[in-house]
Design a protein around this motif. Sequence first.
Motif, PDB file in Angstrom:
ATOM      1  N   GLU A 160       0.839  -1.215   0.000  1.00 26.95           N
ATOM      2  CA  GLU A 160       0.000   0.000   0.000  1.00 26.95           C
ATOM      3  C   GLU A 160       0.867   1.256   0.000  1.00 26.95           C
ATOM      4  O   GLU A 160       0.570   2.234  -0.684  1.00 26.95           O
ATOM      5  CB  GLU A 160      -0.912   0.013   1.237  1.00 26.95           C
ATOM      6  CG  GLU A 160      -1.989  -1.062   1.230  1.00 26.95           C
ATOM      7  CD  GLU A 160      -2.789  -1.122   2.513  1.00 26.95           C
ATOM      8  OE1 GLU A 160      -3.795  -1.859   2.541  1.00 26.95           O
ATOM      9  OE2 GLU A 160      -2.423  -0.450   3.504  1.00 26.95           O
ATOM     10  N   ALA A 186      -6.223   1.514   1.448  1.00 23.40           N
ATOM     11  CA  ALA A 186      -6.699   0.492   2.379  1.00 23.40           C
ATOM     12  C   ALA A 186      -7.214  -0.687   1.552  1.00 23.40           C
ATOM     13  O   ALA A 186      -8.240  -0.579   0.892  1.00 23.40           O
ATOM     14  CB  ALA A 186      -7.798   1.058   3.274  1.00 23.40           C
ATOM     15  N   ARG A 190      -8.276  -4.260   5.456  1.00 26.83           N
ATOM     16  CA  ARG A 190      -7.981  -2.898   5.936  1.00 26.83           C
ATOM     17  C   ARG A 190      -8.984  -1.879   5.386  1.00 26.83           C
ATOM     18  O   ARG A 190      -9.081  -0.765   5.888  1.00 26.83           O
ATOM     19  CB  ARG A 190      -6.553  -2.466   5.560  1.00 26.83           C
ATOM     20  CG  ARG A 190      -5.475  -3.195   6.330  1.00 26.83           C
ATOM     21  CD  ARG A 190      -4.107  -2.524   6.182  1.00 26.83           C
ATOM     22  NE  ARG A 190      -3.983  -1.351   7.002  1.00 26.83           N
ATOM     23  CZ  ARG A 190      -3.938  -0.092   6.557  1.00 26.83           C
ATOM     24  NH1 ARG A 190      -3.988   0.150   5.256  1.00 26.83           N
ATOM     25  NH2 ARG A 190      -3.823   0.916   7.374  1.00 26.83           N
ATOM     26  N   LEU A 193     -11.239   0.029   7.660  1.00 30.95           N
ATOM     27  CA  LEU A 193     -10.782   1.214   8.412  1.00 30.95           C
ATOM     28  C   LEU A 193     -11.104   2.448   7.564  1.00 30.95           C
ATOM     29  O   LEU A 193     -10.478   2.651   6.526  1.00 30.95           O
ATOM     30  CB  LEU A 193      -9.266   1.162   8.646  1.00 30.95           C
ATOM     31  CG  LEU A 193      -8.705  -0.073   9.355  1.00 30.95           C
ATOM     32  CD1 LEU A 193      -7.173  -0.053   9.324  1.00 30.95           C
ATOM     33  CD2 LEU A 193      -9.208  -0.116  10.790  1.00 30.95           C
ATOM     34  N   GLY A 196      -7.757   4.334   6.866  1.00 35.55           N
ATOM     35  CA  GLY A 196      -6.595   3.444   6.881  1.00 35.55           C
ATOM     36  C   GLY A 196      -5.462   4.008   6.040  1.00 35.55           C
ATOM     37  O   GLY A 196      -5.395   3.797   4.831  1.00 35.55           O
ATOM     38  N   SER A 199      -0.226   1.428   4.390  1.00 40.59           N
ATOM     39  CA  SER A 199       0.609   0.653   5.313  1.00 40.59           C
ATOM     40  C   SER A 199       1.567  -0.236   4.520  1.00 40.59           C
ATOM     41  O   SER A 199       1.639  -0.177   3.295  1.00 40.59           O
ATOM     42  CB  SER A 199      -0.294  -0.217   6.193  1.00 40.59           C
ATOM     43  OG  SER A 199      -0.781  -1.316   5.436  1.00 40.59           O
ATOM     44  N   LYS A 201       1.112  -3.313   4.196  1.00 39.13           N
ATOM     45  CA  LYS A 201       0.358  -4.491   3.722  1.00 39.13           C
ATOM     46  C   LYS A 201       0.527  -4.685   2.211  1.00 39.13           C
ATOM     47  O   LYS A 201       0.480  -3.732   1.434  1.00 39.13           O
ATOM     48  CB  LYS A 201      -1.124  -4.323   4.063  1.00 39.13           C
ATOM     49  CG  LYS A 201      -1.951  -5.510   3.600  1.00 39.13           C
ATOM     50  CD  LYS A 201      -3.446  -5.321   3.755  1.00 39.13           C
ATOM     51  CE  LYS A 201      -4.209  -6.415   3.015  1.00 39.13           C
ATOM     52  NZ  LYS A 201      -4.018  -6.419   1.575  1.00 39.13           N
ATOM     53  N   TYR A 325     -18.371  -0.285   5.999  1.00 39.18           N
ATOM     54  CA  TYR A 325     -17.133  -0.861   6.540  1.00 39.18           C
ATOM     55  C   TYR A 325     -17.475  -2.137   7.298  1.00 39.18           C
ATOM     56  O   TYR A 325     -18.243  -2.086   8.263  1.00 39.18           O
ATOM     57  CB  TYR A 325     -16.460   0.163   7.468  1.00 39.18           C
ATOM     58  CG  TYR A 325     -16.306   1.506   6.772  1.00 39.18           C
ATOM     59  CD1 TYR A 325     -15.254   1.744   5.899  1.00 39.18           C
ATOM     60  CD2 TYR A 325     -17.284   2.508   6.920  1.00 39.18           C
ATOM     61  CE1 TYR A 325     -15.152   2.945   5.210  1.00 39.18           C
ATOM     62  CE2 TYR A 325     -17.185   3.710   6.234  1.00 39.18           C
ATOM     63  CZ  TYR A 325     -16.116   3.917   5.385  1.00 39.18           C
ATOM     64  OH  TYR A 325     -16.020   5.101   4.694  1.00 39.18           O
ATOM     65  N   GLU A 327     -15.959  -5.195   9.346  1.00 40.42           N
ATOM     66  CA  GLU A 327     -14.736  -5.650  10.008  1.00 40.42           C
ATOM     67  C   GLU A 327     -14.375  -7.065   9.570  1.00 40.42           C
ATOM     68  O   GLU A 327     -15.237  -7.952   9.495  1.00 40.42           O
ATOM     69  CB  GLU A 327     -14.923  -5.600  11.524  1.00 40.42           C
ATOM     70  CG  GLU A 327     -13.591  -5.444  12.195  1.00 40.42           C
ATOM     71  CD  GLU A 327     -13.689  -5.111  13.661  1.00 40.42           C
ATOM     72  OE1 GLU A 327     -14.684  -4.487  14.078  1.00 40.42           O
ATOM     73  OE2 GLU A 327     -12.740  -5.481  14.378  1.00 40.42           O
TER      74      GLU A 327
END
Length: 361
Positions: A160, A186, A190, A193, A196, A199, A201, A325, A327
């Motif tokens: 990312e 994201a 992710r 989030l 987000g 990251s 990832k 979103y 989870e």
Amino acid sequence: MTLLAALRAWLEAEQLDGVIISSRQNKQPHFGFATSSGYVIVTRQHAHILVEFRYYSDVAARTKGYQLHLLDSGHSLSSVVNQLAQEEDLQRLGFEGDQVSWQTGNQWQTAMHPTLVSASLDSLRQIKSAEEIALIRVACGIADATADHIRRFIQPGMREREVAAELEWYMKQHGAEKPSFDTIVASGARGALPHGKASEKVIVAGELVTLDFGAQYQGYCSDMTRTFLVAGRYTNAEQSPLYGVYQTVLNAQLAAIAAIRPGVACHTVDNAARTLISDAGYGPHFGHNTGHAIGIDVHENPRFSPTDTTLLQPGMLLTVEPGIYLEGEGGVRIEDVVLVTESGAEVLYQTPKTLLMTGEA
Ligand code: GLY
Ligand code: MN
Ligand code: MN
């Protein structure tokens, strides 16, 4: 109405003899660039800019119609205010109490002779001028070009963070001064989030990836979100397990845009998106506002929130950005910048909103 004429009408309405403008965002239209340094003081008769050596010649070259004062060890803000108070009989002086620290506010109240009155200038930025709208159109154009580039660029296996770096590099190559906020990339789970930030990832084939980014151009922001399907697993977008969720978010986004026109309350626009998402069973999974005004700051008032009663007016610019979103599964958000026109709404982006796959096609 010019900037100074609008400010003087505001002084009249607030029963103030003048105002000290200290926030970066409210100084920018006067200075011609963004800086946390210096002050603008607008009174019923005059307009003053107080600036230190580092910015003096830049401000002098850019501004007309302001009296310039050099701030240095012998000329502080309060000494200039007290001098102007005497010359212009300033008794009630506004200041941006929601932008100034408690400590600074107390120091000013002690050192300055006029009575200081906390006031907010932010409402003056709600309706954008033709020049401001033109700059935001350019900022949105940079985001459009970047969305097209980055969709083609993303490959399974990239991180990312690498995607965010390419996206920000591309925006700058196309005229952006800087990103208007930290770029969000994201992917996969992710995506649940809402904010987000990119990251380490690794992006995987078949995941959804949400990109939320914006360009700052000559001090004005764009803000765009698109969610793409990472190529390499499915042959068409309908095969994604989150395709139905995507369509729900898209329908909510379109319903909110369709509700926008002058005279409509902001909460009505929020409700158009929220009802659609709730009726599809995802109400608890949409936990933020439907949008926010945008301009010099990426987040301005009013908001498309359940409680904002502001009535829309032509020249306002707001985002429309519902999301869902889930989870552990992922998320979808779609965001446009929309101009309120005399008769309705104009979306300032060209980038399609159907679920597109990453890669060259
Ligand atoms: N990422 C900031 C926003 O869309 O409001
Ligand atoms: Mn955004
Ligand atoms: Mn936004």
